[in-house]
Design a protein around this motif. Structure first.
Motif: not given
Length: 244
Positions: A224-228
């Protein structure tokens, strides 16, 4: 869970690999255009002359004077009609055989190659009738060949079955120019280009293992993508940081 790709993703892939699509289409259309030009330059007009003959085993009897009604009925008896139809069905291909072409060539004093293409067809409603067509590049020669075929065909039937039975129903028609068909080479080349470009784009996409978008992380590793982290162009490679 099985991954699915919607139409928008396919369109994004094609857009991203548009260079492949453009190059393939240019190459295919170029080759198609060249082939179309070659076909146009090499086109030779051809002409067709047609005629109809009938297989009539009573041809010679019919020419004689009939003294009674029995002879008249014999011409069109069921036996004669069946025989005529049987000969027409079994030996119609003789009219387009090499032997007939050689006889016609000898009669016209030309080579067998100059005779052209001979095609025959038997009528379904009247099986003893045979339609003969001659296709030739020479307008006058197509009719002359058609006029000579019945006699040559008759000679072959006499040799094989012993019957003088070929009767001309319709004389050879005046030669008509065969219309030039539509050249679909460009359309075929475009179709090949579309299929080939899609194949190459999908192949390149399958072989490309680079991570391009954040969704690829979830797609390949199920993370899952946490942040960019946004790109700071002022600190990008090739630029000097401003000293205070």
């Amino acid at each position: 869970m099985e991954q699915s790709i919607n139409l928008r993703e396919y369109l994004d892939i094609l857009k991203r690999r548009r260079i492949i699509v453009i190059l393939v289409m240019i190459i295919c259309l170029g080759l198609g255009g060249y082939k179309t030009y070659v076909n146009y330059e090499s086109y030779v007009p051809t002409y067709r002359s047609s005629m109809t003959v009938r297989i009539n085993t009573s041809k010679n009897i019919g020419k004689k004077k009939k003294k009674d009604e029995e002879n008249q009925q014999d011409l069109y008896s069921t036996y004669n009609v069946a025989m005529n139809q049987n000969i027409a069905s079994s030996y119609k291909s003789l009219a387009s055989s090499s032997n007939v072409a050689n006889i016609v060539a000898s009669s016209l004093k030309i080579s067998s190659a100059e005779v052209g293409s001979i095609s025959v067809s038997q009528r379904e409603d009247m099986a003893e009738f045979i339609d003969i067509s001659v296709v030739n590049k020479n307008k006058e020669l197509s009719k002359k060949v058609a006029e000579e075929i019945p006699e040559a065909f008759n000679q072959e039937l006499i040799r094989l079955v012993g019957f003088d039975c070929v009767e001309v129903v319709y004389e050879a028609s005046n030669p008509s120019l065969i219309g030039r068909g539509r050249d679909l080479t460009i359309l075929k080349a475009a179709g090949v280009g579309v299929v080939l470009s899609i194949f190459l784009v999908l192949l390149a996409e399958c072989l490309d293992t680079k991570i391009v978008t954040p969704d690829d992380i979830n797609k390949y590793w199920n993370y899952q993508l946490i942040g960019t982290i946004p790109l700071d162009r002022s600190n990008s490679k090739g630029k000097r940081r401003t000293k205070k």
